[in-house]
Design a protein around this motif. Structure first.
Motif, PDB file in Angstrom:
ATOM      1  N   LYS A  68       0.841  -1.201   0.000  1.00 19.85           N
ATOM      2  CA  LYS A  68       0.000   0.000   0.000  1.00 19.85           C
ATOM      3  C   LYS A  68       0.875   1.250   0.000  1.00 19.85           C
ATOM      4  N   THR A  89      -6.062   0.981   5.702  1.00 21.60           N
ATOM      5  CA  THR A  89      -5.658  -0.340   5.218  1.00 21.60           C
ATOM      6  C   THR A  89      -6.609  -1.416   5.745  1.00 21.60           C
ATOM      7  N   LYS A 234       2.382   3.119  -7.751  1.00 20.10           N
ATOM      8  CA  LYS A 234       3.078   1.978  -7.172  1.00 20.10           C
ATOM      9  C   LYS A 234       4.539   1.937  -7.603  1.00 20.10           C
TER      10      LYS A 234
END
Length: 503
Positions: A68, A89, A234
């Protein structure tokens, strides 16, 4: 009454516990699990500590989860931001629905006949004992006691007319605006509190017995911010994460190989921040080498700025006694104070203080050895998350989850019920942590030992641990597996031990 049973019980709903649950869901989707949390909220450290200015002392590109990306601008994040990240999360992945709050685990008992752990958890509100069982225990309870920090007694403190506060039990209504504050300590908590309290206090003094290495770093990572403009989120996160990991490893290795050079550079940077007239030698020059204890990180040099502005000061001396209106020092100096903050450290706890029992025998933490830093000698079906002392906690937590989920899949494939590390022959005794910090030394007798060879050694190196945990051969001749079903056909111990593989 039927005892509720799970494939896996995770202890702790903090940063590593939520991460462990994510990895378990993703890589072992068929496993039933629950998280037992002793308090009434998610977040662990980041919910417990409420003192002013609380923040990470690691960058969030490595303290954040591998799965994450951290997307906020500040790389050195404040506590509330980290707590939001952990809660987000848990919520995004349905992990919050698996948490049993107010389940403070007191005891865990292993029974080899049934290959199960029985857990006794006390309800923090009612005092009721909840009993659950599991096939595998995954502890993510951190390394320090939530019951209270290290709080030495000081001569004459009963005569002090003001308020004495420990950061671990910070009063919500503490008003320090316009008051004189003395913060006792020189670690991460102290260097966080001093500049934050100095914003509104009349004056804040950091009183230390001995100095700590303090390093300034930008609160925002400009390179990471630029990468986000050019790369998918990412990818940008991964590049920044690896850059920071490699830089930290380089810096740590330099401190070990060339301590004098690294020490000089750290002190030179402090002098640059504080100006040529500041006595860096007295107040910021430790007697030990860099990384013999953890360095203190100050974002944008906020501690140095507070000292330069005069809103804060640092005194290096020993306490003679508390007085009615402050602290008398051995040098004869007196520090006036309305509030005294004892930022004097933590109390380390092995496995969150859980009493472990294996087949009726109590496990003595100081008498066992750790296996790859995550399992323990002759303790079956248990993995513990214990992060790095020289890098972000979550780096090790992610690798521990990789190992654990791989081990669970392997055991399912081979139809094993039990796994435990066995030394086979005597192991040398080495400290669990090669660290001279007071909180480590105070707890050393109650921590496991390292052995004199792999895999009984504890790495403080992320790259080495990638190979030791993510890619290690599980049939290494040390992990001993057992299947209750096959035992009825063959009770030979030799049939249960895998062949020895190269380490």
């Amino acid at each position: 009454m039927t005892q509720e049973h799970f494939d896996v019980l995770i202890i702790g709903a903090g940063l590593s516990g939520i991460g462990a649950a994510y990895h378990l869901q993703e890589k072992c989707p068929g496993k039933s699990y629950a998280i037992l949390e002793g308090r009434d909220a998610i977040g662990g450290t980041w919910d417990l500590f409420r003192y002013p200015g609380i923040r990470s002392d690691s960058d969030m590109f490595t303290l954040g989860y591998i799965f994450k990306p951290w997307t906020e601008r500040k790389a050195i994040a404040d506590g509330p931001s980290i707590l939001r990240y952990i809660n987000e999360t848990a919520r995004e992945n349905g992990i919050d629905k698996q948490i049993r709050f107010n389940h403070l685990v007191k005891r865990a008992s292993w029974d080899s006949e049934t290959a199960t752990w029985t857990i006794e958890a006390e309800d923090a509100v009612s005092g009721v004992i909840h009993r659950l069982s599991c096939s595998f225990l995954y502890t993510c309870a951190g390394y320090y006691s939530y019951e209270g920090g290290h709080r030495p007694s000081f001569p004459g403190e009963e005569s002090f007319s003001g308020q004495i506060v420990h950061p671990q039990a910070w009063p919500e209504d503490l008003d320090y605006a316009g008051k004189k504050v003395v913060v006792i300590g020189s670690g991460a908590t102290a260097v966080t509190l001093v500049p934050e309290m100095a914003k509104t206090a009349e004056h804040v003094t950091m009183l230390q017995r001995s100095p700590t290495y303090v390093v300034s770093r930008p609160a925002e990572d400009s390179t990471a911010i630029q990468l986000r403009k050019w790369l998918p989120g990412k990818w940008a996160y991964g590049v920044t994460r690896w850059r920071n990991i490699l830089f930290q490893m380089f810096f740590f290795n330099m401190a070990r190989k060339r301590p004098a050079k690294v020490k000089k550079r750290i002190l030179d940077m402090a002098q640059e921040q504080l100006g040529p007239d500041f006595d860096v030698e007295t107040h910021f020059t430790p007697t030990y080498n860099p990384w013999d204890q953890r360095l203190c990180l100050v974002p944008d040099g906020d501690l140095f700025q507070a000292l330069k502005s005069g809103s804060a000061s640092v005194v290096t001396d020993h306490i003679e006694r508390f007085s009615e209106n402050g602290i008398e020092l051995k040098s004869g100096e007196h520090l006036d104070a309305d509030i005294i903050v004892t930022a004097t450290g933590l109390k380390l706890n092995f496995l969150g203080g859980i009493d472990l029992v294996v087949d009726g025998q109590a496990v003595q933490p100081g008498e066992i050895h750790g296996y790859r830093g995550i399992m323990f000698e002759n303790v079956p079906n248990l993995v513990s998350t214990f992060g790095y002392t020289n890098a972000s906690w979550t780096l090790k937590a992610d690798l521990t989850a990789d190992f654990t989920t791989r081990l669970l899949r392997f055991m399912d494939k081979k139809d094993y019920d039990e796994v435990r590390p066995e030394a086979g022959e005597p192991l040398g005794d080495q400290p669990w942590l090669d660290f001279s910090s007071g909180y480590v030394q105070r707890a050393s007798e109650n921590l496991p030992k390292q052995g004199d060879r792999m895999p009984w050694r504890l790495h403080q190196n992320y790259v080495k641990d990638i190979f030791a945990l993510r890619h290690a051969n599980l049939e290494d001749g040390v992990l001993v597996f057992r299947s209750r079903r096959s035992e009825s056909e063959d009770t030979s111990d030799d049939s249960l031990r895998p062949p020895v593989a190269a380490q």
